[in-house]
Write a protein that holds these residues in place. Structure first.
Motif, PDB file in Angstrom:
ATOM      1  N   GLN A 517       9.312   0.300  -3.299  1.00 18.84           N
ATOM      2  CA  GLN A 517       8.359   1.386  -3.482  1.00 18.84           C
ATOM      3  C   GLN A 517       7.816   1.456  -4.907  1.00 18.84           C
ATOM      4  OE1 GLN A 517       7.201   3.474  -1.191  1.00 18.84           O
ATOM      5  NE2 GLN A 517       8.475   2.807   0.518  1.00 18.84           N
ATOM      6  N   VAL A 518       8.535   0.856  -5.857  1.00 18.93           N
ATOM      7  CA  VAL A 518       8.156   1.013  -7.264  1.00 18.93           C
ATOM      8  C   VAL A 518       6.842   0.305  -7.573  1.00 18.93           C
ATOM      9  CG1 VAL A 518       8.854   0.550  -9.638  1.00 18.93           C
ATOM     10  CG2 VAL A 518      10.540   1.331  -7.975  1.00 18.93           C
ATOM     11  N   LEU A 519       6.741  -0.954  -7.208  1.00 17.96           N
ATOM     12  CA  LEU A 519       5.505  -1.728  -7.371  1.00 17.96           C
ATOM     13  C   LEU A 519       5.338  -2.558  -6.109  1.00 17.96           C
ATOM     14  CD1 LEU A 519       3.107  -2.607  -9.068  1.00 17.96           C
ATOM     15  CD2 LEU A 519       4.557  -4.296 -10.198  1.00 17.96           C
ATOM     16  N   PRO A 520       4.699  -1.983  -5.080  1.00 18.85           N
ATOM     17  CA  PRO A 520       4.579  -2.679  -3.794  1.00 18.85           C
ATOM     18  C   PRO A 520       3.881  -4.023  -3.939  1.00 18.85           C
ATOM     19  CG  PRO A 520       3.917  -0.381  -3.600  1.00 18.85           C
ATOM     20  CD  PRO A 520       4.076  -0.657  -5.065  1.00 18.85           C
ATOM     21  N   LEU A 521       4.199  -4.918  -3.021  1.00 17.62           N
ATOM     22  CA  LEU A 521       3.657  -6.270  -3.076  1.00 17.62           C
ATOM     23  C   LEU A 521       2.128  -6.304  -3.118  1.00 17.62           C
ATOM     24  CD1 LEU A 521       4.284  -9.272  -3.127  1.00 17.62           C
ATOM     25  CD2 LEU A 521       4.372  -9.239  -0.613  1.00 17.62           C
ATOM     26  N   PRO A 522       1.392  -5.513  -2.314  1.00 19.38           N
ATOM     27  CA  PRO A 522      -0.079  -5.564  -2.422  1.00 19.38           C
ATOM     28  C   PRO A 522      -0.590  -5.183  -3.810  1.00 19.38           C
ATOM     29  CG  PRO A 522       0.583  -4.498  -0.379  1.00 19.38           C
ATOM     30  CD  PRO A 522       1.834  -4.661  -1.188  1.00 19.38           C
TER      31      PRO A 522
END
Length: 563
Positions: A517-522
């Motif tokens: 959730q911190v830095l999502p892949l997209p």
């Protein structure tokens, strides 16, 4: 041939030279420059000066945090700060900065030199790879994932040599980012044009500022140091102690005293950095949108440099992969969310408030940079207008956390969108960069260039890049959301990760599943694409100069610029 002094930004004149493209008198430039500077000054006062004065006043008081009786403490708060180990925390933080300093001032310039000497294509490949740790900036996620992944393997090391283990771990986890930032800067120093000033002076200027930035970051770090160092033999940085004494132990006066001491150190670093840039007459110039033929590459292609570059990049990629692997493995893992929140709500809390701060802060910085570097209201002394901003050049949320917390409390903005917006409404580092850039571009403007092609269009990618970088960095911060939000429904992803780690009591699998959730892949891929594009299409065409005479007039706008 016109007098070179007429085209140099350091020489004021009664009016524009006959060939000047500025199109306004000297008095109009002075008035316009000072007026454009007003919004940044107001933001400086609100975001930095007033909180700093408030922190100083609180450092001489003793009282309850939530409105209890307040009395004068004299110098007792400062005595308690020293007795409780503030200087030891500061020394520990400086120790953590030693290896990053070596990486920034030795490894990064060597990698940049190899890339520059290896030729155009290898240099562009290197630039593209340097974008990876910048786009993957997620200190809380990386630190938590690393700690969870190696909690058993590192247990004995922490018990036997905690200080050495802390230095090794923090250095390892920050190495890729430090090298990427340093190499990017030194590539612009080495990528120079004939007549662009002495490269040694530019290296000194950039290296000095970079070194001061590394030290300033180390002594006020929070987001990375907390997941790695929390609870380990009471070793932490000054900001951890400041927050703990102010809020956890409910002694805001003691915490404010520590903040004042830290602000003094950071202020000295900022002033030294600005004075170094002013004294060396450092400036940034844009060489043009198109390249000349490959055969015009300064220095040609060096096979030895190419081999060194390949080895260096492979080591760089291996390091970044090794450090980030524990977090990358969590990016596709789904985790149950707390009741009452959704992925969309978490991402909105994480990214929208920092977007407001980043857009306003960078826009005001660009306006002020144009006012100082482009309009040059004080002539050759215009860069001295950076000095009022200099004490807060390297100041983050930590040293002013107590003052900002009290402001949010008085405004009743806890658990609100407004409260989640980071409190800095002016990006002072961006202001300095824009000032150097517009100072360099003014040479082309004075030489008869059009305003749009010499000042406006070349600044737009820098504006976008600074905004994206500021947005990412502030969204990945944990300290301010931790202070401003106390319920799960309004918490950003960084705060929820820390809550999940605390609540699972060592259940590593449950905590790992929440890190995506911190830095999502997209979003990670979006930032990566943007930073790679900036590296290849824009940053590769910026050159940092210092000292020396004015560079020859740049090529016309419709001609290829010299490399």
């Amino acid at each position: 041939m016109p007098d070179p002094k007429a085209h140099h930004p350091a020489w004021p004149a009664a009016g524009p030279a006959p060939s000047s493209g500025i199109g306004m008198g000297r008095s109009a430039q002075v008035v316009t420059g000072l007026l454009l500077l007003v919004p940044a000054v107001l933001a400086l006062v609100w975001s930095y000066v007033v909180p700093s004065v408030s922190t100083l006043l609180h450092s001489f008081r003793r009282g309850e945090l939530w409105g209890g009786p307040v009395e004068s403490a004299g110098g007792d708060n400062y005595a308690q700060v020293v007795e409780r180990g503030f200087l030891g925390d500061l020394g520990f933080a400086l120790l953590l900065a030693l290896v990053p300093l070596l990486l920034a001032l030795l490894v990064a310039p060597l990698l940049a030199l190899a890339a520059q000497r290896a030729g155009r294509v290898p240099r562009l490949v290197a630039r593209a790879l340097l974008a990876l740790p910048l786009a993957a900036y997620a200190p809380v996620a990386v630190g938590v994932a690393w700690s969870l992944d190696r909690i058993e393997a590192d247990r004995s090391a922490w018990e036997q040599a905690p200080t050495l283990t802390a230095v090794r771990t923090v250095s390892l986890l920050t190495a890729g980012l430090v090298i990427a930032v340093g190499a990017t800067l030194f590539l612009s120093v080495l990528r120079r044009r004939p007549g662009g000033g002495r490269p040694g002076l530019a290296i000194l200027s950039v290296g000095g500022v970079l070194g001061l930035a590394v030290v300033a970051t180390a002594v006020q770090s929070w987001s990375l140091q907390w997941p790695l160092l929390a609870g380990r033999d009471d070793r932490s940085g000054p900001v951890v102690r400041i927050v703990r004494e102010s809020l956890t132990q409910v002694q805001p006066g003691v915490g404010a005293a520590g903040s004042v001491l830290l602000l003094a150190l950071l202020g000295v670093c900022g002033i030294l950095a600005v004075l170094l840039l002013v004294a060396t007459r450092t400036r940034i110039a844009f060489t043009g949108w198109r390249d000349r033929a490959a055969g015009a590459e300064v220095g040609g292609r060096n096979p030895v440099a190419l081999g060194m570059l390949v080895v260096g990049l492979l080591a760089f990629l291996a390091l970044v992969a090794y450090v980030s692997a524990p977090w990358w493995r969590t990016l596709t893992v789904d985790a149950p969310l707390p009741s009452g929140v959704s992925t969309g709500r978490i991402q909105a809390n994480t990214w929208l408030p920092p977007l407001v701060s980043a857009v306003v802060g960078v826009a005001l910085a660009a306006l002020a940079g144009f006012a100082i570097g482009g309009m040059r209201p004080l002539g050759r002394a215009s860069e001295l207008l950076l000095l009022p901003f200099a004490p807060w050049l390297f100041v983050g949320d930590g040293p002013l956390a107590v003052a900002h917390f009290l402001r949010v409390r008085d405004a009743e903005q806890f658990n609100t969108f407004a409260g989640l917006i980071p409190p800095g409404w002016l990006s002072i580092p961006a202001l300095v960069v824009f000032t150097l850039f517009f100072r360099g571009q003014r040479e082309r403007w004075e030489a008869g260039g059009r305003f749009a092609s010499t000042m406006l269009l070349p600044a737009l990618p820098m504006l976008a890049g600074a905004g994206l970088l500021g947005w990412l960095v502030t969204a990945q911060g944990w300290l301010w959301p931790q202070l401003a939000v106390h319920d799960v429904a309004h918490a950003p992803a960084t705060s929820l990760v820390v809550l999940r780690v605390t609540a699972t009591f060592g259940d590593a699998d449950a905590a790992r599943g929440f890190l995506a959730q911190v830095l999502p892949l997209p979003l990670l891929l979006l930032f990566l694409a943007a930073f790679v594009a900036l590296q290849l299409l824009y940053l590769d065409r910026l050159v940092i100069r210092a000292g020396g005479a004015v560079a020859p007039v740049a090529a016309p706008d419709d001609q290829p610029a010299p490399r």
